[in-house]
Enzyme design. Sequence first.
Site: not given
Length: 318
Positions: A103-104, A150, A101, A106, A108
Amino acid sequence: MTTASAPGKIILFGEHAVVSGVTALGGAIDLRAKVTVRDLPGSVLIKTEELVLRGFSLDLTTDRLTSTQAAHATRYISAVLREFGVKDIQVCIDSSLPQAAGLGSSAAIVVAAVAAISQHCGLGLSRKEIAEISYRLEKKVQQGLGSPMDTALATYGGYLQISRDIQPLDLPPLEMVVGYTKMPHDTKSEVEKVQDLKKRYFDLVDPIFLAIGAISKRAVPLIREQNPAELGQLMNVNHGLLVALGVSSRELDELVYAAIGAGGALGAKLTGAGGGGCMIALPGTAGVDALMVALRQARGVPFKVMTGCEGVRLEGDL
Ligand code: PMV
């Protein structure tokens, strides 16, 4: 048992241009992925059933991750386990970040897994090492071009300005509203599309990248001085430039227009690679709730985030 968690991120300004070394600005957000590792003699087990989207107003039948999403997360964890040659272990993932999406999610998961394994196996990795290893592993799994944005934000948290190097910035938190289109996006293909456009129309795309870089730099003092009106304007300009690069979509544009129209946002733009995924909006005087209603009416899934949150950390006994 060891648990580590790492935050997701939003790109405030500069996506795509950053792949060509132009300045971008990102902030870690208060949605996190948590990875727990435990000894499990004779076995390597990755559990993803706890990987659900929590805190979103999706209905529960769609709330659970699909097997594709779980498989996606599993690939990242497998890469981490292979990197360290770890066996006899169980890894559980619990994430409140939607996948694919922008929002990073993977990053995280990878960063939290590297930190948890480092602690559990006594490897004593520094933050810098966690960031570097995670970036390498994420890129290996994604097999694509990409900036360290990310993985660096998941590791260090806060705000980062990224160009050829990574610079942490001390800036106040911002309350933003994220609008999720519910359409997954494919970072690799969006990046390739833009890089291909740049090859074919260098004289057009290069100035767009430079303008995006200038926006990223101008935004820093505006966040520091808490000037949301001008910051919102820059978001609108950045969104227009991303539209010109061909990475917006009907769904993203509808959410952007709903945010700055009925939602009274001071500015809005897509965030991340585009093509689907999420947009972000800066609430205006009408407030966060009006903005969330407008995004919901435009068929998005809205949620509030704070930017500038803490990076990877070990969690106490749970
Ligand atoms: O879609 P995301 O969150 O992975 O963001 C990609 C951002 C790009 O600038 C398009 C690529 C990158 O690696 O920086």
